[in-house]
Design a protein around this motif. Structure first.
Motif, PDB file in Angstrom:
ATOM      1  N   ALA A 234       0.829  -1.108  -0.062  1.00  0.00           N
ATOM      2  CA  ALA A 234      -0.062  -0.131  -0.202  1.00  0.00           C
ATOM      3  C   ALA A 234       0.852   1.346   0.108  1.00  0.00           C
ATOM      4  N   TYR A 235       1.787   1.310   0.962  1.00  0.00           N
ATOM      5  CA  TYR A 235       2.839   2.499   0.967  1.00  0.00           C
ATOM      6  C   TYR A 235       3.606   2.506  -0.385  1.00  0.00           C
ATOM      7  N   GLU A 236       4.053   1.435  -0.986  1.00  0.00           N
ATOM      8  CA  GLU A 236       4.816   1.762  -2.254  1.00  0.00           C
ATOM      9  C   GLU A 236       3.874   2.222  -3.211  1.00  0.00           C
ATOM     10  N   ASN A 237       2.467   1.804  -3.206  1.00  0.00           N
ATOM     11  CA  ASN A 237       1.454   2.162  -4.335  1.00  0.00           C
ATOM     12  C   ASN A 237       1.337   3.923  -4.192  1.00  0.00           C
ATOM     13  N   TYR A 238       0.855   4.360  -2.933  1.00  0.00           N
ATOM     14  CA  TYR A 238       0.597   5.591  -2.678  1.00  0.00           C
ATOM     15  C   TYR A 238       1.837   6.689  -2.602  1.00  0.00           C
ATOM     16  N   THR A 239       3.112   6.183  -2.625  1.00  0.00           N
ATOM     17  CA  THR A 239       4.274   6.814  -2.544  1.00  0.00           C
ATOM     18  C   THR A 239       4.971   6.683  -4.122  1.00  0.00           C
ATOM     19  N   GLY A 240       5.904   5.829  -4.042  1.00  0.00           N
ATOM     20  CA  GLY A 240       6.560   5.939  -5.465  1.00  0.00           C
ATOM     21  C   GLY A 240       6.484   4.595  -6.038  1.00  0.00           C
ATOM     22  N   ASN A 241       6.194   3.915  -7.262  1.00  0.00           N
ATOM     23  CA  ASN A 241       6.086   2.536  -7.369  1.00  0.00           C
ATOM     24  C   ASN A 241       6.702   2.612  -8.870  1.00  0.00           C
ATOM     25  N   LEU A 242       6.833   1.344  -9.372  1.00  0.00           N
ATOM     26  CA  LEU A 242       7.536   1.073 -10.705  1.00  0.00           C
ATOM     27  C   LEU A 242       9.118   1.311 -10.581  1.00  0.00           C
ATOM     28  N   GLY A 243       9.563   1.387  -9.347  1.00  0.00           N
ATOM     29  CA  GLY A 243      10.975   1.541  -9.215  1.00  0.00           C
ATOM     30  C   GLY A 243      11.242   2.867  -9.325  1.00  0.00           C
ATOM     31  N   ILE A 244      10.701   3.884  -9.154  1.00  0.00           N
ATOM     32  CA  ILE A 244      11.092   5.299  -9.636  1.00  0.00           C
ATOM     33  C   ILE A 244      11.625   5.759  -8.039  1.00  0.00           C
ATOM     34  N   GLN A 245      11.358   5.094  -7.018  1.00  0.00           N
ATOM     35  CA  GLN A 245      11.766   5.472  -5.673  1.00  0.00           C
ATOM     36  C   GLN A 245      10.812   6.123  -4.824  1.00  0.00           C
ATOM     37  N   THR A 246      11.083   6.338  -3.408  1.00  0.00           N
ATOM     38  CA  THR A 246      10.271   6.926  -2.630  1.00  0.00           C
ATOM     39  C   THR A 246      10.045   8.546  -3.010  1.00  0.00           C
ATOM     40  N   LEU A 247       8.988   9.099  -3.418  1.00  0.00           N
ATOM     41  CA  LEU A 247       9.025  10.356  -3.992  1.00  0.00           C
ATOM     42  C   LEU A 247       8.779  11.259  -2.981  1.00  0.00           C
ATOM     43  N   THR A 248       9.535  11.371  -2.009  1.00  0.00           N
ATOM     44  CA  THR A 248       9.290  12.273  -0.880  1.00  0.00           C
ATOM     45  C   THR A 248      10.342  13.452  -1.009  1.00  0.00           C
ATOM     46  N   ASP A 249      10.320  14.358  -0.150  1.00  0.00           N
ATOM     47  CA  ASP A 249      11.182  15.284  -0.272  1.00  0.00           C
ATOM     48  C   ASP A 249      12.653  15.149   0.429  1.00  0.00           C
ATOM     49  N   ILE A 250      13.538  14.844  -0.596  1.00  0.00           N
ATOM     50  CA  ILE A 250      14.962  14.348  -0.082  1.00  0.00           C
ATOM     51  C   ILE A 250      15.856  15.473   0.400  1.00  0.00           C
ATOM     52  N   LEU A 251      15.411  16.942  -0.008  1.00  0.00           N
ATOM     53  CA  LEU A 251      16.120  17.911   0.536  1.00  0.00           C
ATOM     54  C   LEU A 251      15.641  18.325   1.950  1.00  0.00           C
ATOM     55  N   TYR A 252      14.544  17.927   2.503  1.00  0.00           N
ATOM     56  CA  TYR A 252      13.935  18.318   3.764  1.00  0.00           C
ATOM     57  C   TYR A 252      13.861  17.375   4.712  1.00  0.00           C
ATOM     58  N   THR A 253      12.637  16.916   4.952  1.00  0.00           N
ATOM     59  CA  THR A 253      12.268  15.955   5.876  1.00  0.00           C
ATOM     60  C   THR A 253      12.141  14.503   5.657  1.00  0.00           C
ATOM     61  N   HIS A 254      12.396  14.082   4.239  1.00  0.00           N
ATOM     62  CA  HIS A 254      12.142  12.458   4.067  1.00  0.00           C
ATOM     63  C   HIS A 254      10.866  11.993   4.472  1.00  0.00           C
ATOM     64  N   PHE A 335       0.601   4.553 -12.692  1.00  0.00           N
ATOM     65  CA  PHE A 335       0.892   5.664 -11.506  1.00  0.00           C
ATOM     66  C   PHE A 335      -0.618   6.130 -10.846  1.00  0.00           C
ATOM     67  N   TYR A 336      -1.249   6.550 -11.718  1.00  0.00           N
ATOM     68  CA  TYR A 336      -2.567   7.004 -11.399  1.00  0.00           C
ATOM     69  C   TYR A 336      -3.483   5.904 -10.424  1.00  0.00           C
ATOM     70  N   ASN A 337      -3.560   4.668 -11.006  1.00  0.00           N
ATOM     71  CA  ASN A 337      -4.207   3.579 -10.452  1.00  0.00           C
ATOM     72  C   ASN A 337      -3.616   2.947  -9.061  1.00  0.00           C
ATOM     73  N   ALA A 338      -2.324   3.166  -9.059  1.00  0.00           N
ATOM     74  CA  ALA A 338      -1.704   2.576  -7.928  1.00  0.00           C
ATOM     75  C   ALA A 338      -1.833   3.615  -6.746  1.00  0.00           C
ATOM     76  N   HIS A 339      -1.570   4.774  -7.051  1.00  0.00           N
ATOM     77  CA  HIS A 339      -1.965   5.829  -6.011  1.00  0.00           C
ATOM     78  C   HIS A 339      -3.392   5.814  -5.377  1.00  0.00           C
ATOM     79  N   TYR A 340      -4.059   5.619  -6.230  1.00  0.00           N
ATOM     80  CA  TYR A 340      -5.526   5.376  -5.760  1.00  0.00           C
ATOM     81  C   TYR A 340      -5.853   4.405  -4.863  1.00  0.00           C
ATOM     82  N   ALA A 341      -5.372   2.884  -5.620  1.00  0.00           N
ATOM     83  CA  ALA A 341      -5.472   1.926  -4.786  1.00  0.00           C
ATOM     84  C   ALA A 341      -4.665   1.767  -3.253  1.00  0.00           C
ATOM     85  N   GLY A 342      -3.540   2.493  -3.527  1.00  0.00           N
ATOM     86  CA  GLY A 342      -2.969   2.373  -1.988  1.00  0.00           C
ATOM     87  C   GLY A 342      -3.438   3.136  -0.908  1.00  0.00           C
TER      88      GLY A 342
END
Length: 551
Positions: A234-254, A335-342
């Protein structure tokens, strides 16, 4: 104490290279001092250039570990163990197995895992990690075309090494739960279990922990197991999927969403996303050459777009957004489907947990329920931020018509404002319709009113707002002449524990929901916000949710 752990020449910090020495010479300096005492020196392989040039198509932080350590194989003393992160970047939601495990034949190695969830929700999101770890531990690197499971390499078995090991980044603290969440301790327990017996089943470990922690009730054990096993997908789905990495803020709070921070900097966690395409080309034929760091059989698997699994396609290949995956979906639609499913899965965790009421003591029940409610709300923040960001970038609509369409929402900026003013949020995707409202000063009260146009009925009313560090605003919500609820923006003083933010962004964005509110069409909905400190009582939107609707 058994020995020491050394981090050197990493992320701009000094190390052997500062003194014109090799990494092995630096490690051996400590190891030889420890040797008479039977001590072990753990030397982290987390060494890379943190100021890379993104315009260089061949530049690739993922190659760093092998580039720095492969040629030193055999030069480390026998009481040195090179400690390798499970993936080549930095504890992302999914990474391929670090190829360094396959390149050190004459060096003791250990795997480094993360229990602390730095990039994975910081214990405020339920994420049971062993299924993620297992993707690496059980991976067969096929060194010299022979079975080469990572778990057998780090044990010393595969290359007949004298030492091997496991390490975990853990943030045990003074919280009574140790890790801040009553369910997060399952990760620390599982780490210990796997370190002794890496072939153990993730779900069985989880059930054993649940039995020890919450008792023998089968419904409790099965429910927590079902939730936890579904949590990483679920977390992978609503953050970053398909191997794109966790799409968080890498310059601030992660912590919260901010996909733009991945690119246009020297940290090398690039997605190379633009209007037409996305992903890192790590192939030998046309990319960074990273795939060539694996043994032949694995390199061949990842070199080909046709044989690369969908869940790592953007890690290894740069493809058009319209590229069709093995599933038949385009990348952008996935991307769209995974984020809704997650996000829907995260909302489901609440009902599952609520089925345990009366079967778990009240203190732990309420504490965990509040976290799951928060996670469900923040999963909406993640879902919308990532989908809106890439919809804005590509201009490709969601074929189901969900992205950018929220018929049950009332945007705060569309309401009649007194003492409130509009505010353009940055990054833009951290707000619905890019805009929120804030009080006109940090010491005043604002009021936002609107007439409800939705049909009369019973709704759950959610309010998305921002809870900043450095202030404790107060809000009240009323419908018609009845007070629906009130709340305080004091997340930094509650027990959630994620890295706070001083900005209106994806980290501070959150939601409160009031259930079963009777609404009549034509009623006035009113929010009153009282600013405090640096927090100007920010509001993003209100949503009236009919039964069964997640938005």
């Amino acid at each position: 104490m058994a020995g020491y752990l050394v981090k050197a020449d990493s992320e701009g910090q000094p190390g052997p290279d500062t003194y014109n020495r090799t990494l092995s010479q630096g490690a051996n300096l400590f190891a030889r001092a420890l040797h008479p005492h039977g001590g072990v020196l753990m030397f982290r392989a987390f060494v890379y250039n943190d100021n890379m040039n993104e315009s260089d198509w061949k530049a690739d932080r993922a190659k760093a570990a092998v580039e720095y350590f492969k040629d030193l194989d055999g030069q480390f003393d026998e009481n040195v163990v090179v400690q390798i992160k499970y993936g080549p970047i930095d504890f992302q939601v999914r990474e391929p197995t670090s190829p360094l495990f396959a390149n050190l034949y004459q060096t003791n190695t250990a795997i480094e895992l993360e229990v602390s969830q730095e990039y994975l929700g910081q214990q405020c999101h339920l994420v049971y990690l062993p299924p993620l770890w297992k993707t690496v531990l059980d991976f067969d690197l096929r060194v010299d075309h022979k079975p080469s499971m990572v778990r057998d390499i780090i044990s010393g078995q595969r290359f007949n090494r004298t030492l091997g090991g496991w390490a975990a980044v853990v943030n045990v603290g003074t919280n009574r739960t140790w890790l801040g969440s009553h369910l997060a301790m399952s990760n620390l327990y599982a780490y210990g279990r796997l370190a002794w017996s890496p072939t153990d089943d993730s779900e069985q470990i989880l059930k054993d922990w649940t039995r020890l922690t919450f008792g023998q009730n089968h419904h409790v054990i099965d429910t927590i197991a079902d939730m936890s096993m579904a949590s990483w997908p679920a977390y992978e789905n609503y953050t970053g999927n398909l191997g794109i990495q966790t799409l968080t803020d890498i310059l601030y709070t992660h912590y919260g969403p901010n996909p733009a921070t991945q690119d246009n900097n020297g940290w090398g966690q690039w997605t190379r996303a633009d209007h037409n395409s996305v992903g890192m080309d790590r192939t030998i034929s046309n990319g960074t050459g990273y795939t060539g760091q694996y043994p032949e059989e694995v390199a061949r698997l990842y070199e080909s777009l046709e044989t690369t699994p969908d869940d790592l396609v953007l890690w290894f290949h740069h493809v058009p957004w319209t590229h069709r995956l093995h599933s038949g979906l385009t990348v952008i639609q996935h991307f769209y489907n995974a984020h809704y499913a997650g996000s829907e899965a995260a909302h489901g965790f609440i009902k599952q947990w609520e089925s345990l009421k009366g079967l778990i003591d009240r203190e732990r029940y309420e504490a965990m329920r509040s976290r799951l409610v928060y996670q469900a709300g923040h999963s909406i923040v993640w879902r919308d931020a990532i989908n809106n960001f890439y919809y804005n970038m590509t201009g490709i609509p969601d074929v189901v018509g969900r992205v950018g369409h929220h018929p049950w929402r009332i945007e705060a900026e569309s309401m009649r404002l007194e003492g409130y003013q509009t505010y353009t949020v940055s990054p833009f995707e951290a707000a619905s319709n890019t805009t929120a409202i804030i009080t006109t000063s940090n010491s005043t009260t604002g009021t936002a009113r609107t007439t409800i146009k939705a049909p009369s009925g019973v709704y759950d009313i959610g309010v998305n707002y921002y809870d900043l560090y450095g202030g404790q605003s107060k809000w009240t919500l009323s419908v018609g002449d009845k007070l629906v609820g009130q709340w305080l923006g004091d997340m930094e003083h509650q027990s959630l524990g994620h890295t706070p933010s001083i900005y209106l962004d994806g980290h501070s964005a959150t939601r409160i929901t009031f259930h079963g509110v009777v609404v009549r069409q034509g009623d006035q909905l009113k929010i009153v916000g009282e600013a405090n400190g640096v927090e100007p009582a920010p509001v993003d939107y209100v949503v009236l949710l009919p039964p069964g609707v997640v938005d």
